[in-house]
Design an enzyme around this catalytic site. Structure first.
Site, PDB file in Angstrom:
ATOM      1  N   ASN A  10       0.814  -1.201   0.000  1.00 11.02           N
ATOM      2  CA  ASN A  10       0.000   0.000   0.000  1.00 11.02           C
ATOM      3  C   ASN A  10       0.856   1.263   0.000  1.00 11.02           C
ATOM      4  O   ASN A  10       0.391   2.340  -0.348  1.00 11.02           O
ATOM      5  CB  ASN A  10      -0.909  -0.022   1.230  1.00 11.02           C
ATOM      6  N   ARG A  41      -9.060  14.343   8.968  1.00 10.63           N
ATOM      7  CA  ARG A  41      -9.726  13.441   8.026  1.00 10.63           C
ATOM      8  C   ARG A  41     -11.075  12.937   8.508  1.00 10.63           C
ATOM      9  O   ARG A  41     -12.020  12.860   7.743  1.00 10.63           O
ATOM     10  CB  ARG A  41      -8.810  12.255   7.735  1.00 10.63           C
TER      11      ARG A  41
END
Lengths: 500, 116
Positions: free
Chosen positions: A76, A327
Protein backbone atom coordinates in the site's frame (compact mmCIF):
# COMPACT_ATOMS: atom_id res chain seq x y z
CA UNK A 1 -4.59 -18.65 29.24
CA UNK A 2 -3.43 -20.10 25.95
CA UNK A 3 -3.76 -23.55 24.60
CA UNK A 4 -0.28 -24.84 24.09
CA UNK A 5 0.28 -27.30 21.37
CA UNK A 6 3.54 -28.64 20.23
CA UNK A 7 4.31 -30.37 17.05
CA UNK A 8 7.23 -32.71 16.83
CA UNK A 9 7.37 -32.19 13.11
CA UNK A 10 6.02 -29.11 11.43
CA UNK A 11 5.34 -28.83 7.74
CA UNK A 12 2.64 -31.30 6.78
CA UNK A 13 0.64 -31.17 9.98
CA UNK A 14 0.68 -27.40 10.08
CA UNK A 15 -0.18 -27.12 6.40
CA UNK A 16 -3.36 -29.13 6.61
CA UNK A 17 -4.96 -26.73 9.07
CA UNK A 18 -5.35 -24.34 6.18
CA UNK A 19 -5.52 -20.63 5.64
CA UNK A 20 -8.81 -19.95 7.38
CA UNK A 21 -7.40 -20.31 10.87
CA UNK A 22 -3.84 -19.12 11.18
CA UNK A 23 -2.66 -21.44 13.86
CA UNK A 24 -0.53 -20.95 16.86
CA UNK A 25 2.12 -23.60 16.92
CA UNK A 26 4.90 -24.09 19.39
CA UNK A 27 8.09 -26.00 19.00
CA UNK A 28 11.71 -26.08 19.88
CA UNK A 29 14.02 -24.81 17.20
CA UNK A 30 15.73 -28.15 16.74
CA UNK A 31 12.34 -29.81 16.22
CA UNK A 32 11.43 -27.66 13.25
CA UNK A 33 12.55 -28.56 9.78
CA UNK A 34 13.91 -25.23 8.62
CA UNK A 35 13.98 -24.62 4.88
CA UNK A 36 15.78 -21.29 5.13
CA UNK A 37 17.53 -19.28 7.78
CA UNK A 38 18.21 -15.54 7.85
CA UNK A 39 19.63 -13.09 10.34
CA UNK A 40 16.80 -10.56 9.98
CA UNK A 41 13.39 -11.58 8.62
CA UNK A 42 11.05 -8.82 7.41
CA UNK A 43 7.50 -9.45 6.25
CA UNK A 44 6.17 -6.75 3.93
CA UNK A 45 7.94 -4.48 1.44
CA UNK A 46 6.29 -1.16 2.24
CA UNK A 47 7.75 1.85 4.03
CA UNK A 48 8.28 0.06 7.34
CA UNK A 49 9.85 -3.06 5.87
CA UNK A 50 12.20 -1.22 3.54
CA UNK A 51 13.29 1.33 6.15
CA UNK A 52 14.02 -1.54 8.54
CA UNK A 53 16.05 -3.37 5.90
CA UNK A 54 18.13 -0.31 5.06
CA UNK A 55 18.76 0.51 8.72
CA UNK A 56 19.62 -3.10 9.64
CA UNK A 57 22.08 -3.23 6.74
CA UNK A 58 23.67 0.03 7.91
CA UNK A 59 24.03 -1.47 11.36
CA UNK A 60 25.93 -4.41 9.93
CA UNK A 61 23.34 -7.15 9.39
CA UNK A 62 24.70 -9.49 6.74
CA UNK A 63 21.66 -11.59 5.90
CA UNK A 64 18.39 -9.70 5.61
CA UNK A 65 15.35 -10.97 3.75
CA UNK A 66 12.11 -9.20 2.82
CA UNK A 67 9.10 -11.34 1.96
CA UNK A 68 6.34 -9.74 -0.11
CA UNK A 69 3.01 -11.46 -0.57
CA UNK A 70 2.04 -9.79 -3.83
CA UNK A 71 3.74 -10.01 -7.21
CA UNK A 72 4.92 -6.42 -6.89
CA UNK A 73 6.81 -4.54 -4.22
CA UNK A 74 5.68 -1.66 -2.06
CA UNK A 75 2.24 -2.85 -0.96
CA UNK A 76 0.00 0.00 0.00
CA UNK A 77 2.98 2.29 0.52
CA UNK A 78 3.42 2.81 -3.19
CA UNK A 79 -0.21 3.92 -3.62
CA UNK A 80 -0.55 7.36 -2.04
CA UNK A 81 0.47 10.96 -2.58
CA UNK A 82 4.08 10.49 -1.48
CA UNK A 83 3.83 12.82 1.48
CA UNK A 84 5.59 12.68 4.80
CA UNK A 85 5.20 15.09 7.69
CA UNK A 86 8.55 15.98 9.22
CA UNK A 87 9.06 18.76 11.73
CA UNK A 88 12.17 20.89 11.82
CA UNK A 89 13.80 20.08 8.47
CA UNK A 90 16.23 22.19 6.45
CA UNK A 91 13.55 22.60 3.76
CA UNK A 92 11.09 24.05 6.27
CA UNK A 93 13.79 26.46 7.47
CA UNK A 94 14.54 27.47 3.88
CA UNK A 95 10.86 28.22 3.33
CA UNK A 96 10.65 30.14 6.61
CA UNK A 97 8.35 27.64 8.33
CA UNK A 98 8.67 27.39 12.10
CA UNK A 99 7.90 23.94 13.44
CA UNK A 100 8.96 21.43 16.05
CA UNK A 101 8.50 17.76 16.94
CA UNK A 102 6.53 18.93 19.97
CA UNK A 103 4.07 20.90 17.83
CA UNK A 104 3.65 17.92 15.52
CA UNK A 105 2.89 15.68 18.51
CA UNK A 106 0.33 18.18 19.81
CA UNK A 107 -1.45 18.34 16.43
CA UNK A 108 -1.62 14.54 16.32
CA UNK A 109 -2.83 14.21 19.90
CA UNK A 110 -5.69 16.56 19.08
CA UNK A 111 -6.75 14.53 16.08
CA UNK A 112 -6.36 11.34 18.13
CA UNK A 113 -9.16 12.64 20.38
CA UNK A 114 -7.61 11.33 23.59
CA UNK A 115 -6.73 7.88 22.26
CA UNK A 116 -3.35 8.48 20.63
CA UNK A 117 -0.11 7.38 22.28
CA UNK A 118 1.91 10.46 23.14
CA UNK A 119 4.97 8.31 23.77
CA UNK A 120 4.87 6.61 20.37
CA UNK A 121 4.02 9.84 18.53
CA UNK A 122 6.93 11.62 20.17
CA UNK A 123 9.30 8.79 19.36
CA UNK A 124 8.24 8.96 15.72
CA UNK A 125 8.28 12.77 15.46
CA UNK A 126 11.72 13.01 17.01
CA UNK A 127 13.09 10.53 14.49
CA UNK A 128 11.56 12.64 11.67
CA UNK A 129 14.67 14.55 10.59
CA UNK A 130 16.69 11.29 10.65
CA UNK A 131 14.09 9.59 8.41
CA UNK A 132 14.03 12.61 6.11
CA UNK A 133 17.79 12.30 5.66
CA UNK A 134 17.66 8.50 5.32
CA UNK A 135 15.20 8.78 2.44
CA UNK A 136 17.33 11.42 0.76
CA UNK A 137 20.38 9.19 1.15
CA UNK A 138 18.39 6.44 -0.57
CA UNK A 139 17.86 8.76 -3.52
CA UNK A 140 14.34 10.04 -2.78
CA UNK A 141 13.91 13.56 -4.14
CA UNK A 142 11.58 16.06 -2.47
CA UNK A 143 9.75 18.93 -4.11
CA UNK A 144 10.66 22.44 -2.98
CA UNK A 145 7.01 22.97 -2.14
CA UNK A 146 5.73 21.65 1.21
CA UNK A 147 2.08 20.62 1.37
CA UNK A 148 -0.52 21.72 3.90
CA UNK A 149 -2.44 18.74 5.22
CA UNK A 150 -5.57 18.85 7.32
CA UNK A 151 -5.36 19.37 11.07
CA UNK A 152 -1.82 20.74 11.13
CA UNK A 153 -0.75 24.00 12.70
CA UNK A 154 2.41 24.25 10.59
CA UNK A 155 3.10 23.39 6.96
CA UNK A 156 5.12 20.16 7.17
CA UNK A 157 4.08 17.57 4.62
CA UNK A 158 7.18 17.00 2.51
CA UNK A 159 6.38 15.44 -0.83
CA UNK A 160 8.55 13.46 -3.24
CA UNK A 161 8.64 14.71 -6.82
CA UNK A 162 6.66 11.71 -8.10
CA UNK A 163 3.80 12.82 -5.82
CA UNK A 164 3.40 9.11 -5.07
CA UNK A 165 4.73 6.70 -2.50
CA UNK A 166 6.55 5.11 -5.44
CA UNK A 167 9.01 7.98 -5.07
CA UNK A 168 10.02 6.50 -1.72
CA UNK A 169 9.57 2.81 -2.42
CA UNK A 170 11.63 2.42 -5.57
CA UNK A 171 14.77 4.25 -4.38
CA UNK A 172 14.54 2.48 -1.00
CA UNK A 173 14.12 -0.92 -2.65
CA UNK A 174 17.12 -0.20 -4.85
CA UNK A 175 19.17 0.92 -1.85
CA UNK A 176 18.19 -2.14 0.20
CA UNK A 177 19.26 -4.42 -2.65
CA UNK A 178 22.53 -2.51 -3.01
CA UNK A 179 23.25 -3.55 0.59
CA UNK A 180 22.59 -7.17 -0.33
CA UNK A 181 19.08 -7.39 1.11
CA UNK A 182 17.23 -10.32 -0.47
CA UNK A 183 13.78 -9.34 -1.71
CA UNK A 184 11.21 -11.97 -2.62
CA UNK A 185 7.75 -11.57 -4.13
CA UNK A 186 4.91 -14.13 -3.95
CA UNK A 187 5.91 -15.16 -0.43
CA UNK A 188 2.89 -15.05 1.84
CA UNK A 189 3.34 -15.02 5.59
CA UNK A 190 1.16 -17.75 7.12
CA UNK A 191 2.03 -17.76 10.81
CA UNK A 192 4.73 -17.36 13.43
CA UNK A 193 6.74 -20.29 14.69
CA UNK A 194 7.35 -19.89 18.40
CA UNK A 195 9.06 -21.73 21.20
CA UNK A 196 7.06 -22.90 24.20
CA UNK A 197 7.98 -19.77 26.15
CA UNK A 198 6.58 -17.62 23.35
CA UNK A 199 9.92 -16.59 21.82
CA UNK A 200 9.56 -16.18 18.07
CA UNK A 201 11.87 -18.58 16.25
CA UNK A 202 10.78 -17.97 12.70
CA UNK A 203 7.82 -17.94 10.37
CA UNK A 204 6.00 -20.18 8.01
CA UNK A 205 5.76 -18.76 4.49
CA UNK A 206 3.80 -19.79 1.44
CA UNK A 207 6.38 -19.58 -1.35
CA UNK A 208 5.09 -19.12 -4.90
CA UNK A 209 1.80 -17.65 -3.66
CA UNK A 210 -0.57 -16.03 -6.13
CA UNK A 211 -2.93 -13.52 -4.59
CA UNK A 212 -6.41 -14.90 -3.81
CA UNK A 213 -5.31 -18.46 -4.66
CA UNK A 214 -4.87 -19.54 -1.08
CA UNK A 215 -3.55 -23.00 -1.90
CA UNK A 216 -1.00 -21.84 -4.45
CA UNK A 217 2.70 -22.33 -3.79
CA UNK A 218 4.22 -24.43 -1.04
CA UNK A 219 4.85 -23.96 2.66
CA UNK A 220 8.36 -23.40 3.91
CA UNK A 221 9.75 -22.75 7.38
CA UNK A 222 12.06 -19.78 7.71
CA UNK A 223 14.28 -19.39 10.75
CA UNK A 224 14.97 -15.88 12.05
CA UNK A 225 18.20 -15.56 13.98
CA UNK A 226 17.73 -12.04 15.35
CA UNK A 227 14.01 -11.59 15.04
CA UNK A 228 10.96 -11.16 12.85
CA UNK A 229 9.55 -7.79 11.83
CA UNK A 230 5.91 -7.87 10.81
CA UNK A 231 5.32 -4.91 8.51
CA UNK A 232 2.30 -6.19 6.65
CA UNK A 233 0.15 -3.07 6.69
CA UNK A 234 -3.54 -2.68 7.42
CA UNK A 235 -6.73 -4.59 6.69
CA UNK A 236 -8.71 -1.95 4.78
CA UNK A 237 -9.16 -4.23 1.75
CA UNK A 238 -10.56 -7.07 3.87
CA UNK A 239 -14.27 -6.24 3.76
CA UNK A 240 -15.58 -8.84 6.22
CA UNK A 241 -12.87 -8.04 8.77
CA UNK A 242 -13.37 -4.27 8.60
CA UNK A 243 -17.17 -4.54 8.56
CA UNK A 244 -17.09 -6.69 11.69
CA UNK A 245 -15.28 -3.80 13.37
CA UNK A 246 -17.26 -0.97 11.78
CA UNK A 247 -20.66 -1.96 10.32
CA UNK A 248 -20.68 1.17 8.16
CA UNK A 249 -17.76 -0.05 6.07
CA UNK A 250 -19.33 -2.72 3.89
CA UNK A 251 -18.78 -3.71 0.29
CA UNK A 252 -20.33 -0.52 -1.15
CA UNK A 253 -17.68 1.66 0.47
CA UNK A 254 -14.62 2.13 -1.71
CA UNK A 255 -11.07 1.54 -0.53
CA UNK A 256 -7.80 3.18 -1.48
CA UNK A 257 -5.64 0.28 -0.37
CA UNK A 258 -3.57 -2.16 -2.36
CA UNK A 259 -5.40 -5.45 -2.79
CA UNK A 260 -2.99 -7.11 -0.38
CA UNK A 261 -4.13 -5.04 2.63
CA UNK A 262 -6.01 -7.96 4.15
CA UNK A 263 -4.58 -8.00 7.66
CA UNK A 264 -2.83 -11.39 7.51
CA UNK A 265 0.06 -10.24 9.65
CA UNK A 266 -2.26 -8.77 12.24
CA UNK A 267 -4.34 -11.95 12.49
CA UNK A 268 -1.21 -14.09 12.85
CA UNK A 269 0.05 -11.92 15.70
CA UNK A 270 -3.35 -11.96 17.40
CA UNK A 271 -3.20 -15.75 17.19
CA UNK A 272 0.10 -15.54 19.04
CA UNK A 273 -1.43 -13.52 21.84
CA UNK A 274 -0.47 -9.99 20.80
CA UNK A 275 -2.46 -7.13 22.32
CA UNK A 276 -5.09 -5.69 19.96
CA UNK A 277 -5.58 -1.93 20.15
CA UNK A 278 -8.24 0.35 18.60
CA UNK A 279 -9.21 -2.06 15.84
CA UNK A 280 -12.49 -0.24 15.17
CA UNK A 281 -10.80 3.07 14.39
CA UNK A 282 -10.78 2.79 10.62
CA UNK A 283 -10.18 5.96 8.66
CA UNK A 284 -11.73 7.00 5.40
CA UNK A 285 -9.93 9.45 3.10
CA UNK A 286 -11.98 12.64 2.56
CA UNK A 287 -10.11 13.50 -0.65
CA UNK A 288 -11.17 10.45 -2.62
CA UNK A 289 -13.16 10.52 -5.84
CA UNK A 290 -16.04 8.14 -6.63
CA UNK A 291 -15.15 8.47 -10.32
CA UNK A 292 -12.14 6.14 -10.24
CA UNK A 293 -10.97 3.11 -8.26
CA UNK A 294 -8.58 3.07 -5.31
CA UNK A 295 -6.42 6.05 -4.46
CA UNK A 296 -6.18 7.17 -8.07
CA UNK A 297 -5.49 10.72 -9.20
CA UNK A 298 -8.33 12.52 -7.42
CA UNK A 299 -6.70 12.32 -4.00
CA UNK A 300 -3.62 14.19 -5.17
CA UNK A 301 -5.76 16.85 -6.78
CA UNK A 302 -7.91 17.50 -3.72
CA UNK A 303 -4.94 17.36 -1.35
CA UNK A 304 -3.26 20.13 -3.28
CA UNK A 305 -6.41 22.19 -3.69
CA UNK A 306 -8.29 21.86 -0.39
CA UNK A 307 -6.59 24.89 1.23
CA UNK A 308 -7.79 27.38 -1.43
CA UNK A 309 -10.96 25.62 -2.57
CA UNK A 310 -14.45 25.04 -1.23
CA UNK A 311 -16.45 21.85 -0.80
CA UNK A 312 -20.13 22.32 -1.66
CA UNK A 313 -23.25 20.37 -0.75
CA UNK A 314 -25.30 19.85 -3.90
CA UNK A 315 -28.65 20.39 -2.20
CA UNK A 316 -27.79 23.71 -0.61
CA UNK A 317 -25.06 25.11 -2.85
CA UNK A 318 -23.22 25.91 0.39
CA UNK A 319 -20.05 24.79 2.16
CA UNK A 320 -20.57 22.21 4.89
CA UNK A 321 -17.10 21.80 6.42
CA UNK A 322 -13.66 23.22 7.02
CA UNK A 323 -11.93 21.77 3.95
CA UNK A 324 -8.70 21.34 5.92
CA UNK A 325 -10.13 19.84 9.10
CA UNK A 326 -8.75 16.45 10.09
CA UNK A 327 -9.73 13.44 8.03
CA UNK A 328 -12.41 12.02 10.27
CA UNK A 329 -14.19 15.34 10.62
CA UNK A 330 -14.33 15.74 6.85
CA UNK A 331 -15.12 12.14 5.92
CA UNK A 332 -17.97 11.99 8.45
CA UNK A 333 -19.48 15.17 6.99
CA UNK A 334 -18.97 14.09 3.39
CA UNK A 335 -20.92 10.82 3.74
CA UNK A 336 -23.88 12.81 5.03
CA UNK A 337 -24.30 14.42 1.59
CA UNK A 338 -27.42 12.64 0.35
CA UNK A 339 -30.26 13.21 -2.08
CA UNK A 340 -33.95 13.23 -1.04
CA UNK A 341 -34.09 9.44 -1.10
CA UNK A 342 -31.01 9.08 1.06
CA UNK A 343 -28.73 7.99 -1.77
CA UNK A 344 -25.16 9.29 -1.93
CA UNK A 345 -24.95 12.71 -3.52
CA UNK A 346 -21.22 13.42 -3.42
CA UNK A 347 -20.10 16.93 -2.57
CA UNK A 348 -18.24 19.06 -5.10
CA UNK A 349 -14.75 20.39 -4.59
CA UNK A 350 -14.56 23.64 -6.53
CA UNK A 351 -11.02 24.83 -7.21
CA UNK A 352 -9.75 27.89 -9.10
CA UNK A 353 -7.92 26.80 -12.24
CA UNK A 354 -5.36 29.59 -11.93
CA UNK A 355 -4.03 27.88 -8.79
CA UNK A 356 -4.91 24.25 -9.57
CA UNK A 357 -2.86 24.35 -12.76
CA UNK A 358 0.31 24.88 -10.73
CA UNK A 359 0.17 21.22 -9.71
CA UNK A 360 0.48 18.37 -12.24
CA UNK A 361 -2.50 16.62 -10.63
CA UNK A 362 -4.89 18.88 -12.60
CA UNK A 363 -3.91 17.47 -15.96
CA UNK A 364 -4.47 13.92 -14.68
CA UNK A 365 -7.92 14.45 -13.18
CA UNK A 366 -9.18 16.30 -16.26
CA UNK A 367 -7.83 13.71 -18.64
CA UNK A 368 -9.24 10.67 -16.87
CA UNK A 369 -12.69 12.06 -16.10
CA UNK A 370 -12.11 12.49 -12.40
CA UNK A 371 -12.68 16.28 -12.55
CA UNK A 372 -14.11 18.70 -15.08
CA UNK A 373 -13.54 22.29 -16.11
CA UNK A 374 -16.32 24.90 -16.04
CA UNK A 375 -16.04 28.48 -17.23
CA UNK A 376 -18.68 29.97 -14.94
CA UNK A 377 -20.62 29.45 -11.72
CA UNK A 378 -23.74 29.11 -13.88
CA UNK A 379 -22.21 26.21 -15.77
CA UNK A 380 -21.42 24.35 -12.52
CA UNK A 381 -24.93 24.96 -11.16
CA UNK A 382 -26.51 23.73 -14.38
CA UNK A 383 -24.37 20.64 -14.77
CA UNK A 384 -24.69 19.43 -11.17
CA UNK A 385 -28.19 20.79 -10.54
CA UNK A 386 -27.23 23.21 -7.75
CA UNK A 387 -29.16 26.27 -6.52
CA UNK A 388 -27.36 29.01 -8.46
CA UNK A 389 -28.05 31.99 -6.21
CA UNK A 390 -26.86 30.17 -3.09
CA UNK A 391 -23.70 28.99 -4.80
CA UNK A 392 -22.93 32.47 -6.13
CA UNK A 393 -23.40 33.93 -2.67
CA UNK A 394 -21.15 31.25 -1.16
CA UNK A 395 -18.35 31.96 -3.61
CA UNK A 396 -18.63 35.70 -2.97
CA UNK A 397 -18.55 35.10 0.78
CA UNK A 398 -15.55 32.80 0.45
CA UNK A 399 -13.60 35.36 -1.54
CA UNK A 400 -14.35 37.85 1.22
CA UNK A 401 -12.85 35.39 3.75
CA UNK A 402 -9.74 35.07 1.57
CA UNK A 403 -9.45 38.85 1.55
CA UNK A 404 -9.87 39.27 5.30
CA UNK A 405 -7.75 36.20 6.13
CA UNK A 406 -10.43 34.69 8.33
CA UNK A 407 -13.12 32.06 7.80
CA UNK A 408 -16.07 32.88 10.11
CA UNK A 409 -18.10 30.06 8.52
CA UNK A 410 -15.94 27.06 9.49
CA UNK A 411 -12.76 28.46 11.03
CA UNK A 412 -10.39 27.23 8.31
CA UNK A 413 -6.75 28.29 8.64
CA UNK A 414 -6.67 30.99 5.94
CA UNK A 415 -2.94 31.70 5.75
CA UNK A 416 -2.70 28.79 3.31
CA UNK A 417 -4.83 30.57 0.72
CA UNK A 418 -3.67 34.16 1.05
CA UNK A 419 -4.43 36.04 -2.15
CA UNK A 420 -5.81 32.95 -3.93
CA UNK A 421 -9.33 33.96 -4.95
CA UNK A 422 -11.90 31.50 -6.23
CA UNK A 423 -12.51 32.80 -9.74
CA UNK A 424 -13.47 31.23 -13.09
CA UNK A 425 -12.54 29.04 -14.77
CA UNK A 426 -13.16 26.35 -12.15
CA UNK A 427 -12.06 22.74 -11.82
CA UNK A 428 -14.65 20.56 -10.08
CA UNK A 429 -14.13 17.11 -8.57
CA UNK A 430 -16.68 14.98 -6.70
CA UNK A 431 -15.79 13.88 -3.15
CA UNK A 432 -16.78 10.60 -1.52
CA UNK A 433 -14.69 8.99 1.23
CA UNK A 434 -12.94 5.66 0.78
CA UNK A 435 -11.53 3.38 3.46
CA UNK A 436 -7.91 4.41 3.72
CA UNK A 437 -6.14 3.57 6.96
CA UNK A 438 -6.45 1.40 10.05
CA UNK A 439 -5.42 3.28 13.18
CA UNK A 440 -5.82 0.04 15.06
CA UNK A 441 -3.50 -2.94 15.13
CA UNK A 442 -1.35 -4.73 17.66
CA UNK A 443 0.33 -2.84 20.44
CA UNK A 444 4.01 -1.95 20.22
CA UNK A 445 6.37 0.00 22.47
CA UNK A 446 9.03 2.57 21.58
CA UNK A 447 11.40 -0.29 20.71
CA UNK A 448 8.87 -1.60 18.11
CA UNK A 449 8.47 -4.71 20.26
CA UNK A 450 5.08 -6.41 20.10
CA UNK A 451 3.26 -6.50 23.42
CA UNK A 452 1.55 -9.66 24.71
CA UNK A 453 -2.06 -9.28 25.83
CA UNK A 454 -1.75 -11.65 28.76
CA UNK A 455 0.96 -9.77 30.65
CA UNK A 456 1.78 -6.51 28.86
CA UNK A 457 5.34 -7.67 28.23
CA UNK A 458 7.16 -7.80 24.89
CA UNK A 459 6.93 -11.06 22.95
CA UNK A 460 10.60 -12.01 22.55
CA UNK A 461 12.02 -11.45 19.07
CA UNK A 462 8.75 -10.22 17.58
CA UNK A 463 8.65 -6.69 16.19
CA UNK A 464 6.00 -4.76 14.31
CA UNK A 465 6.02 -1.43 12.48
CA UNK A 466 3.67 0.59 10.33
CA UNK A 467 -0.04 0.22 9.83
CA UNK A 468 -0.15 -3.27 11.36
CA UNK A 469 0.68 -1.69 14.69
CA UNK A 470 -2.07 0.17 16.51
CA UNK A 471 -2.69 2.81 19.11
CA UNK A 472 -0.20 5.32 17.77
CA UNK A 473 -2.68 7.74 16.20
CA UNK A 474 -5.86 7.17 18.17
CA UNK A 475 -9.24 7.97 16.61
CA UNK A 476 -7.99 9.79 13.51
CA UNK A 477 -4.57 9.95 11.89
CA UNK A 478 -3.41 13.17 10.27
CA UNK A 479 -2.46 13.17 6.59
CA UNK A 480 1.20 12.54 5.80
CA UNK A 481 1.80 11.14 9.27
CA UNK A 482 1.77 7.42 8.52
CA UNK A 483 4.70 7.41 6.10
CA UNK A 484 7.22 8.88 8.58
CA UNK A 485 5.82 6.74 11.40
CA UNK A 486 6.10 3.53 9.33
CA UNK A 487 9.71 4.37 8.59
CA UNK A 488 10.51 5.50 12.13
CA UNK A 489 9.31 2.26 13.66
CA UNK A 490 10.88 0.21 10.86
CA UNK A 491 14.21 1.86 11.71
CA UNK A 492 13.51 1.33 15.42
CA UNK A 493 12.79 -2.38 14.92
CA UNK A 494 16.05 -2.77 13.04
CA UNK A 495 17.95 -1.03 15.85
CA UNK A 496 16.27 -3.20 18.46
CA UNK A 497 17.06 -6.40 16.59
CA UNK A 498 20.67 -5.44 16.03
CA UNK A 499 21.10 -4.52 19.69
CA UNK A 500 19.45 -7.65 21.05
CA UNK B 1 -32.47 -35.36 -2.61
CA UNK B 2 -32.68 -31.67 -2.08
CA UNK B 3 -29.03 -31.65 -1.13
CA UNK B 4 -27.93 -33.82 -3.99
CA UNK B 5 -29.27 -31.65 -6.79
CA UNK B 6 -27.08 -28.61 -6.06
CA UNK B 7 -24.15 -30.95 -5.55
CA UNK B 8 -24.63 -32.38 -9.02
CA UNK B 9 -24.95 -28.89 -10.43
CA UNK B 10 -21.71 -27.95 -8.75
CA UNK B 11 -19.88 -30.95 -10.18
CA UNK B 12 -21.18 -30.24 -13.67
CA UNK B 13 -20.37 -26.55 -13.53
CA UNK B 14 -16.86 -27.17 -12.29
CA UNK B 15 -16.34 -29.70 -15.06
CA UNK B 16 -17.43 -27.08 -17.56
CA UNK B 17 -15.17 -24.54 -15.93
CA UNK B 18 -12.15 -26.77 -16.18
CA UNK B 19 -12.65 -27.57 -19.86
CA UNK B 20 -13.20 -23.89 -20.57
CA UNK B 21 -9.93 -23.20 -18.85
CA UNK B 22 -8.03 -25.56 -21.10
CA UNK B 23 -9.68 -24.14 -24.19
CA UNK B 24 -9.33 -20.46 -23.44
CA UNK B 25 -6.14 -19.51 -25.20
CA UNK B 26 -4.54 -16.91 -27.39
CA UNK B 27 -4.40 -17.94 -31.04
CA UNK B 28 -0.92 -16.55 -31.47
CA UNK B 29 0.29 -18.91 -28.74
CA UNK B 30 -0.66 -21.96 -30.84
CA UNK B 31 2.98 -22.94 -31.34
CA UNK B 32 3.43 -22.92 -27.56
CA UNK B 33 0.42 -25.22 -27.11
CA UNK B 34 1.80 -27.47 -29.83
CA UNK B 35 4.99 -27.92 -27.87
CA UNK B 36 3.06 -28.92 -24.74
CA UNK B 37 1.63 -27.46 -21.53
CA UNK B 38 4.96 -27.84 -19.78
CA UNK B 39 6.45 -25.22 -22.06
CA UNK B 40 4.87 -22.64 -19.76
CA UNK B 41 3.84 -24.76 -16.78
CA UNK B 42 7.39 -25.23 -15.62
CA UNK B 43 6.36 -25.93 -12.02
CA UNK B 44 3.92 -28.73 -12.74
CA UNK B 45 0.56 -28.66 -14.50
CA UNK B 46 -1.43 -27.91 -11.35
CA UNK B 47 0.69 -24.91 -10.45
CA UNK B 48 1.00 -21.45 -11.87
CA UNK B 49 3.92 -21.07 -14.25
CA UNK B 50 6.94 -19.38 -12.73
CA UNK B 51 7.34 -15.67 -13.31
CA UNK B 52 10.15 -16.40 -15.75
CA UNK B 53 8.03 -18.69 -17.95
CA UNK B 54 6.74 -15.94 -20.26
CA UNK B 55 10.20 -14.43 -20.42
CA UNK B 56 11.48 -17.45 -22.33
CA UNK B 57 10.02 -15.74 -25.39
CA UNK B 58 9.18 -12.21 -24.27
CA UNK B 59 11.66 -9.58 -23.18
CA UNK B 60 10.50 -6.98 -20.65
CA UNK B 61 12.70 -4.17 -21.93
CA UNK B 62 11.47 -4.78 -25.49
CA UNK B 63 7.89 -4.74 -24.24
CA UNK B 64 8.62 -1.52 -22.35
CA UNK B 65 9.78 0.06 -25.62
CA UNK B 66 6.70 -1.18 -27.46
CA UNK B 67 4.31 0.31 -24.93
CA UNK B 68 6.32 3.47 -24.25
CA UNK B 69 4.28 6.63 -23.76
CA UNK B 70 5.50 10.16 -24.16
CA UNK B 71 5.92 13.12 -21.83
CA UNK B 72 3.80 13.07 -18.72
CA UNK B 73 2.27 9.72 -19.70
CA UNK B 74 5.68 8.03 -19.75
CA UNK B 75 5.08 6.86 -16.17
CA UNK B 76 1.91 5.06 -17.27
CA UNK B 77 3.85 2.59 -19.39
CA UNK B 78 2.49 -0.68 -17.96
CA UNK B 79 5.80 -2.42 -18.65
CA UNK B 80 7.84 0.35 -17.05
CA UNK B 81 5.53 2.15 -14.64
CA UNK B 82 6.13 4.72 -11.96
CA UNK B 83 5.05 2.29 -9.25
CA UNK B 84 6.70 -0.93 -10.34
CA UNK B 85 9.26 -0.11 -13.05
CA UNK B 86 9.92 -3.16 -15.20
CA UNK B 87 9.44 -5.52 -12.27
CA UNK B 88 5.74 -6.33 -12.41
CA UNK B 89 5.52 -10.01 -13.33
CA UNK B 90 3.48 -10.74 -16.49
CA UNK B 91 0.82 -12.67 -14.57
CA UNK B 92 -0.01 -9.67 -12.38
CA UNK B 93 -1.89 -8.26 -15.37
CA UNK B 94 -2.17 -10.97 -18.01
CA UNK B 95 -3.86 -14.35 -17.86
CA UNK B 96 -3.59 -16.95 -20.58
CA UNK B 97 -6.61 -18.94 -19.46
CA UNK B 98 -8.26 -16.30 -17.27
CA UNK B 99 -9.53 -12.88 -18.19
CA UNK B 100 -7.66 -10.20 -16.27
CA UNK B 101 -7.07 -6.48 -16.34
CA UNK B 102 -3.93 -4.46 -15.80
CA UNK B 103 -3.11 -3.96 -12.12
CA UNK B 104 -3.03 -0.18 -12.81
CA UNK B 105 -6.79 -0.31 -13.35
CA UNK B 106 -7.34 -1.01 -9.63
CA UNK B 107 -6.93 2.74 -9.17
CA UNK B 108 -6.74 4.45 -12.56
CA UNK B 109 -9.05 4.94 -15.54
CA UNK B 110 -6.24 4.37 -18.03
CA UNK B 111 -6.90 3.35 -21.59
CA UNK B 112 -4.79 0.47 -22.82
CA UNK B 113 -6.53 -0.20 -26.14
CA UNK B 114 -4.41 -3.19 -27.14
CA UNK B 115 -4.50 -4.91 -23.74
CA UNK B 116 -5.14 -8.60 -23.75
Amino acid sequence: MQTRRSFLKFGASAATVGALAPLTAHAQSNQVEWDESHEVVIVGSGFAGLAAAVEAAKLGAKDIVIFEKLGVYGGNSTLNAGQACFANTDLQKKLGIEDSAELMVQDQLKSGRGYASEELLRHSAELGPYIYQLTKDCGCVYRDHIINTGGTSATRSHQVIERSGAGFIRPMLKTARSYGVKTKIRHKFEHLITAKDGTVLGIQIRKGYHFSHEDSGKLINVKAEKGVLIATGGFGANVSFRQALDPNLGEEVGCTNARGATGDGLVAMLAEGAMPVHLSFIQSGPWASPDEGGFGYGAGFSLYNFPHSIAIDRNTGQRFMNETADRKTRADLEVQRRDKDGNPNPALLIAPKHEAKKDPSMENVLRYNVAWEFDSVEAIAKHFDLPLAALKQQINDWNQYVKQGEDPQFGKRMNMSTGIYLTAPFIVQRLWPKVHYCQGGIQINTKAEVIAAKNGLPIPRLYAAGEVSGGVHGVSRLGGCSTPECMAFGVTAARSMMKA
Amino acid sequence: MKLITPLIALVISSAIASTAMARDQREYHQMVYDSGCKTCHDQGLKSFPSDTACLQCHDMSDLAKQTARKGHDAKQNPHDSMHYGQEAPCMECHGEHTKKQAICMDCHNFDYPKFN
